[in-house]
Every structure is written in C-alpha cells, then in structure tokens.
Scaffold this active site. Sequence first.
Site, PDB file in Angstrom:
ATOM      1  N   LYS A  88      -7.365  17.644 -50.842  1.00  0.00           N
ATOM      2  CA  LYS A  88      -7.421  16.184 -50.628  1.00  0.00           C
ATOM      3  C   LYS A  88      -6.351  15.744 -49.626  1.00  0.00           C
ATOM      4  O   LYS A  88      -6.639  15.014 -48.679  1.00  0.00           O
ATOM      5  CB  LYS A  88      -7.179  15.478 -51.952  1.00  0.00           C
ATOM      6  CG  LYS A  88      -6.858  13.997 -51.851  1.00  0.00           C
ATOM      7  CD  LYS A  88      -6.636  13.316 -53.177  1.00  0.00           C
ATOM      8  CE  LYS A  88      -5.262  13.472 -53.728  1.00  0.00           C
ATOM      9  NZ  LYS A  88      -4.262  12.524 -53.199  1.00  0.00           N
ATOM     10  N   ASN A  89      -5.126  16.229 -49.806  1.00  0.00           N
ATOM     11  CA  ASN A  89      -4.017  15.725 -49.003  1.00  0.00           C
ATOM     12  C   ASN A  89      -3.975  16.302 -47.603  1.00  0.00           C
ATOM     13  O   ASN A  89      -3.181  15.865 -46.770  1.00  0.00           O
ATOM     14  CB  ASN A  89      -2.690  15.960 -49.727  1.00  0.00           C
ATOM     15  CG  ASN A  89      -2.568  15.065 -50.952  1.00  0.00           C
ATOM     16  OD1 ASN A  89      -3.396  14.161 -51.147  1.00  0.00           O
ATOM     17  ND2 ASN A  89      -1.585  15.327 -51.784  1.00  0.00           N
TER      18      ASN A  89
ATOM     19  N   CYS B 141       2.716   2.274 -56.819  1.00  0.00           N
ATOM     20  CA  CYS B 141       1.786   2.877 -57.792  1.00  0.00           C
ATOM     21  C   CYS B 141       2.625   3.389 -58.963  1.00  0.00           C
ATOM     22  O   CYS B 141       3.834   3.196 -59.001  1.00  0.00           O
ATOM     23  CB  CYS B 141       0.998   4.006 -57.132  1.00  0.00           C
ATOM     24  SG  CYS B 141       2.023   5.400 -56.712  1.00  0.00           S
TER      25      CYS B 141
ATOM     26  N   ARG C 254       6.786   3.441 -53.256  1.00  0.00           N
ATOM     27  CA  ARG C 254       6.053   3.992 -52.109  1.00  0.00           C
ATOM     28  C   ARG C 254       6.253   3.190 -50.815  1.00  0.00           C
ATOM     29  O   ARG C 254       5.321   2.632 -50.250  1.00  0.00           O
ATOM     30  CB  ARG C 254       4.563   4.109 -52.438  1.00  0.00           C
ATOM     31  CG  ARG C 254       4.221   4.733 -53.771  1.00  0.00           C
ATOM     32  CD  ARG C 254       4.655   6.180 -53.916  1.00  0.00           C
ATOM     33  NE  ARG C 254       4.036   7.096 -53.001  1.00  0.00           N
ATOM     34  CZ  ARG C 254       2.854   7.679 -53.217  1.00  0.00           C
ATOM     35  NH1 ARG C 254       2.177   7.377 -54.273  1.00  0.00           N
ATOM     36  NH2 ARG C 254       2.356   8.526 -52.339  1.00  0.00           N
TER      37      ARG C 254
ATOM     38  N   ASP D 210       4.144  17.210 -56.955  1.00  0.00           N
ATOM     39  CA  ASP D 210       2.769  17.052 -57.449  1.00  0.00           C
ATOM     40  C   ASP D 210       2.422  18.045 -58.548  1.00  0.00           C
ATOM     41  O   ASP D 210       1.351  17.941 -59.140  1.00  0.00           O
ATOM     42  CB  ASP D 210       1.759  17.199 -56.304  1.00  0.00           C
ATOM     43  CG  ASP D 210       1.821  16.020 -55.357  1.00  0.00           C
ATOM     44  OD1 ASP D 210       1.175  16.059 -54.304  1.00  0.00           O
ATOM     45  OD2 ASP D 210       2.562  15.054 -55.660  1.00  0.00           O
TER      46      ASP D 210
ATOM     47  N   ARG E 191      -9.868  11.007 -58.676  1.00  0.00           N
ATOM     48  CA  ARG E 191      -9.397  10.717 -57.307  1.00  0.00           C
ATOM     49  C   ARG E 191      -9.043  12.023 -56.589  1.00  0.00           C
ATOM     50  O   ARG E 191      -9.159  12.120 -55.382  1.00  0.00           O
ATOM     51  CB  ARG E 191      -8.149   9.830 -57.356  1.00  0.00           C
ATOM     52  CG  ARG E 191      -8.395   8.420 -57.828  1.00  0.00           C
ATOM     53  CD  ARG E 191      -7.178   7.548 -57.644  1.00  0.00           C
ATOM     54  NE  ARG E 191      -6.671   7.632 -56.264  1.00  0.00           N
ATOM     55  CZ  ARG E 191      -5.612   6.953 -55.845  1.00  0.00           C
ATOM     56  NH1 ARG E 191      -4.935   6.171 -56.687  1.00  0.00           N
ATOM     57  NH2 ARG E 191      -5.201   7.042 -54.596  1.00  0.00           N
TER      58      ARG E 191
HETATM   59  C1  EPZ Z   1       2.284  12.670 -49.925  1.00  0.00           C
HETATM   60  O1  EPZ Z   1       2.601  11.315 -50.198  1.00  0.00           O
HETATM   61  C2  EPZ Z   1       1.193  13.049 -50.919  1.00  0.00           C
HETATM   62  N1  EPZ Z   1       0.035  12.186 -50.742  1.00  0.00           N
HETATM   63  C3  EPZ Z   1       1.716  12.892 -52.350  1.00  0.00           C
HETATM   64  O2  EPZ Z   1       0.701  13.369 -53.222  1.00  0.00           O
HETATM   65  C4  EPZ Z   1       2.949  13.789 -52.517  1.00  0.00           C
HETATM   66  O3  EPZ Z   1       3.482  13.593 -53.810  1.00  0.00           O
HETATM   67  C5  EPZ Z   1       3.999  13.410 -51.458  1.00  0.00           C
HETATM   68  O4  EPZ Z   1       3.424  13.520 -50.133  1.00  0.00           O
HETATM   69  C6  EPZ Z   1       5.211  14.325 -51.517  1.00  0.00           C
HETATM   70  O5  EPZ Z   1       4.828  15.654 -51.316  1.00  0.00           O
HETATM   71  C7  EPZ Z   1      -0.830  12.452 -49.736  1.00  0.00           C
HETATM   72  O6  EPZ Z   1      -0.654  13.417 -48.997  1.00  0.00           O
HETATM   73  C8  EPZ Z   1      -2.014  11.543 -49.612  1.00  0.00           C
HETATM   74  P1  EPZ Z   1       6.298  11.134 -48.752  1.00  0.00           P
HETATM   75  P2  EPZ Z   1       3.569  10.489 -49.174  1.00  0.00           P
HETATM   76  O7  EPZ Z   1       6.231  10.157 -47.645  1.00  0.00           O
HETATM   77  O8  EPZ Z   1       3.306  10.942 -47.790  1.00  0.00           O
HETATM   78  C9  EPZ Z   1       9.947   8.253 -49.534  1.00  0.00           C
HETATM   79  C10 EPZ Z   1      -0.855  13.263 -54.964  1.00  0.00           C
HETATM   80  O9  EPZ Z   1      -0.650  13.331 -56.175  1.00  0.00           O
HETATM   81  N2  EPZ Z   1       9.452   7.476 -48.393  1.00  0.00           N
HETATM   82  O10 EPZ Z   1       6.483  12.589 -48.434  1.00  0.00           O
HETATM   83  O11 EPZ Z   1       3.418   9.061 -49.492  1.00  0.00           O
HETATM   84  C11 EPZ Z   1       8.998   8.217 -50.737  1.00  0.00           C
HETATM   85  O12 EPZ Z   1       9.225   7.069 -51.511  1.00  0.00           O
HETATM   86  C12 EPZ Z   1       0.058  12.424 -54.089  1.00  0.00           C
HETATM   87  O13 EPZ Z   1      -1.759  13.892 -54.350  1.00  0.00           O
HETATM   88  C13 EPZ Z   1      10.250   6.432 -47.903  1.00  0.00           C
HETATM   89  O14 EPZ Z   1      11.329   6.143 -48.427  1.00  0.00           O
HETATM   90  O15 EPZ Z   1       4.986  10.984 -49.659  1.00  0.00           O
HETATM   91  C14 EPZ Z   1       9.372   9.496 -51.466  1.00  0.00           C
HETATM   92  O16 EPZ Z   1      10.552   9.278 -52.218  1.00  0.00           O
HETATM   93  C15 EPZ Z   1       1.041  11.599 -54.910  1.00  0.00           C
HETATM   94  N3  EPZ Z   1       9.808   5.722 -46.832  1.00  0.00           N
HETATM   95  C16 EPZ Z   1       9.710  10.467 -50.330  1.00  0.00           C
HETATM   96  O17 EPZ Z   1       9.963   9.640 -49.180  1.00  0.00           O
HETATM   97  C17 EPZ Z   1       8.618   6.018 -46.201  1.00  0.00           C
HETATM   98  O18 EPZ Z   1       8.285   5.346 -45.206  1.00  0.00           O
HETATM   99  C18 EPZ Z   1       8.580  11.433 -49.991  1.00  0.00           C
HETATM  100  O19 EPZ Z   1       7.417  10.663 -49.804  1.00  0.00           O
HETATM  101  C19 EPZ Z   1       7.832   7.079 -46.713  1.00  0.00           C
HETATM  102  C20 EPZ Z   1       8.269   7.798 -47.802  1.00  0.00           C
END
Ligand code: EPZ
Length: 417
Positions: free
Chosen positions: A22-23, A116, A121, A304, A396
């Site tokens: 998915k990701n 969420c 996020r 995850d 999902r």
């Molecule tokens: C991706 O989310 C995945 N989703 C998530 O999987 C996964 O948990 C996450 O990466 C971490 O591996 C998809 O790929 C669709 P991040 P993403 O930006 O890109 C902070 C699932 O269960 N952050 O790597 O949103 C954030 O809050 C989902 O399949 C900021 O501060 O995650 C977090 O603490 C859940 N500012 C950290 O970075 C930003 O602009 C990592 O988040 C963006 C992120």
Amino acid sequence: MDKFIIESSRNLSGDINVSGAKNAILPVMAACLLAPGKSILRNVPGLIDLKTMAHLLRVIGARVEYGDGFMSIDSKDVCYPEAPYELVSKMRASIYVLGPLLARLGTAKVSFPGGCAIGTRPVDLHLKALEALGAKIDIEQGYINAQAKRLKGADIHFEKSSVGATINTLMAAVYAKGTSRLFNAAMEPEVDSTIDFLNKMGAKITGQGSTTLTVQGVDDLFPIQSDMIPDRIEAGTFLIAGALSTSPVRVCGCKPEHLTALIEKLREAGCELQIEGANITVNPPKKIKPCNILTLPHPGFPTDLQAQFTVLMCLANGVSLVEDTVFPDRFMHVAELNRLQADIKMERNIATIKGVNQLGGAEVMATDLRASAALVLAGMVAEGTTVVSRIYHIDRGYDRIEEKLSGIGAKIRREQG
Ligand code: EPZ
C-alpha cells in the site's frame, strides 16, 4: 460497521501470501500525474486506501481503472489541481498529489490532512521543502495553496526523517530547473521503489540507499508499466502471527531484505527463521523471550509493526519495553489489549509489557490500521471468542486478511455490521 469474530486458534501452519505494498503504491499513483499518458501498475491489492486515491486522481482529471490486481492511470487530461477536504480527511496520503500537481501544472490546492489516531501528522516538512524549491505557499481555510511558474533546484535539509516529505519533494523536484539535493532523506523501501518508478519514467535521481538524494531536473517524463513491491508490513504482521503460533508458518512472496530489523527481533524472542528467496519460514519458540523495541526510521524497527510485536510480547516470559519514537502517541491498542487480559502499563511513549500466560477473549475496538491488525493477532491467541469492531480500519491496508489467516488455520469470520 463490519466486525471480525475470532475464536482461539493458536495452531496456525502453512503458507500465507503477501500482496503489493500500500505505502509503495500510493506515492506511485500520484507520480503518474507527472507523465502525460497511461501508466500500468501490477501486483496491486484491493484496499480502501487505494480506492480513495483512485477517486482523488479521477477528481483531478486522470482516468483510472482498478481491479484484478492491476491499475491503469491515464493522466493525459489532468486539469483540476485540487484535492478536496472530504477525500484528504479520509486518507492523509492524499498529500502526495501536492508535489506532482505543482511540478506539472504550476499550481495546487490541497486540503490540510487532519490528524489521526496515531498522532497530529503535521506536513510542515513537505511545505518547507516545496518553498525551498521556489513554491509560494499560502494556507487559507484549511487548504494549502501552492503556486510556482517553474520550480528551481535547491538544497533541502530535512530536520527529521520523513517518508512523505521525502517522496513529495522528489516528485516536485523532478521537473525543477537545475539540481536539487535532499539531505537527511528517508530511506524506507517505499522511498526506494518510488525513486525506481520515477527514474523508469525518465527522472534523474541518484543516491538511493543513502540519506542524501540528488535530483537532476528534466523537461519530460513518460508513462510506464511497473510491478509493485511486496508489502513489508503485511509480511511482518504474518511473521508475528507465525511467532504466536505453535507450528511453523511460511510467509511467501516478500522481500526479506526489507524486514531485517523484525527478523532480528523475532530471533531475539526465540524464533527460528529460515529465509529462502522470497519466502520466510518462522518456527515459533516454546517460550517467547521478552525483548525491548525502539521504533526508528528505516532500517530501524518500523513503527508500523510496533503494535503487532507488542502482542507477541504480551505472552513473553518476562518484561518488555516498547518505545515508539516515530509516533509517540501510537498506543491506542494498549487499552484494548488490556481488555484481553494483557498487562501493559504506559508512561509517555513507552509501554511496559509484563508477559502473561494467556490472553482472554473480549469485545474490542479497532482505532487505526495497525492497531486493528494487532487486535486480530491477539484474538487468535486469546482463549474463547474475541470480537473486533470497526474493522474498516484494517480493510484500508490489508487485502482480505480474514481469508489469508483462515488459510493457515485461523478461526476468523467477518460479520457484516
Ligand atoms: C508513512 O507516513 C507511512 N504512510 C506510515 O504508515 C508510516 O508509519 C510512516 O511513514 C513512518 O514510517 C504511508 O506511507 C502512506 P513520516 P508519513 O512523514 O509519511 C513527522 C501505515 O500504517 N513529520 O515518515 O506520514 C511525523 O509526525 C501508515 O501504513 C513531521 O513532523 O510518516 C512523524 O513523527 C501509518 N512533519 C515522523 O515525522 C512532516 O511534515 C515520521 O513521519 C512530516 C512528518
């Protein structure tokens, strides 16, 4: 709302297949907006999130066909650069259209994704990177308005490792004038597969396998056909199901190199694992050993799989600590696991899990995608019957999970709600 009725079934055994990731598919769907024409994606599972993204691409003007394991996306007539609130609020990954729309049309209006169950996020890293590339960003009535005649290559330093911000920035930079360098870029396999896809379209991105990526801007990208990588989180979920079983389970069609952190932890917990090509056989231990987990960006232990691994530690022979440094609030599953007679105490973003001999069935509620998967695993090993409600969360990101788990002996059925 549908629910799962799960009877105790610890003796799982046999082969279970992994679907497309998915990701990895969500960003690649958005990347198709960059190349006018029809791209074909293969090894695509049937997931709610992919249906939501397909709907969003149609709103933007792409023609999308989706079914039977494949998807075609024709973005020749992309014209409406807007991602509306009702779609973005359903799925945060909708933010992935921001970079491609800005790069291809010079304008984009994308609703701010909401928070969420696992955290607020934010998307500040996405926006800072796009501004570094020369975009003008305004926030108005919950929408991100981005404009840029032509993006210009720049150096971008991410304050923290972000999968989404890295991918969105790459998709914007491929058409930028000149060279962009991304420092502290995320290294998740889904970033890698998106780079492969973009380069196959004609982009010039180098530095894969490191946290420094370089993008040479180009003028044109072309539609392609591509096979999607297997889902490492689905594979990891099934490996943990095997570790909870009393017989061996073989997870088929995965990429073991994407699962090194989990494999190491399962071995530490007493499992024996045999890796043969794209298949991993997990032989469960007589007694599960306690382990401490610290989630980190790839190649660290993936957030995850944190909830699913917590279930395994609930039955360990001792005390385990699980700390989520990526999503510190990602512990909604703990209260539900304690309803199943687990013994977990929370302090800030650290769960202290005291192993028990047996979980007991109960009614529990899914709150987010991976917490739901954890509750299904717990229900399979709990005594008696467990009812997991709100399982739209699990649909999902898992394709027919009850059919796949039934195939290795789980007693699980879906009740239409
Ligand atoms: C991706 O989310 C995945 N989703 C998530 O999987 C996964 O948990 C996450 O990466 C971490 O591996 C998809 O790929 C669709 P991040 P993403 O930006 O890109 C902070 C699932 O269960 N952050 O790597 O949103 C954030 O809050 C989902 O399949 C900021 O501060 O995650 C977090 O603490 C859940 N500012 C950290 O970075 C930003 O602009 C990592 O988040 C963006 C992120």
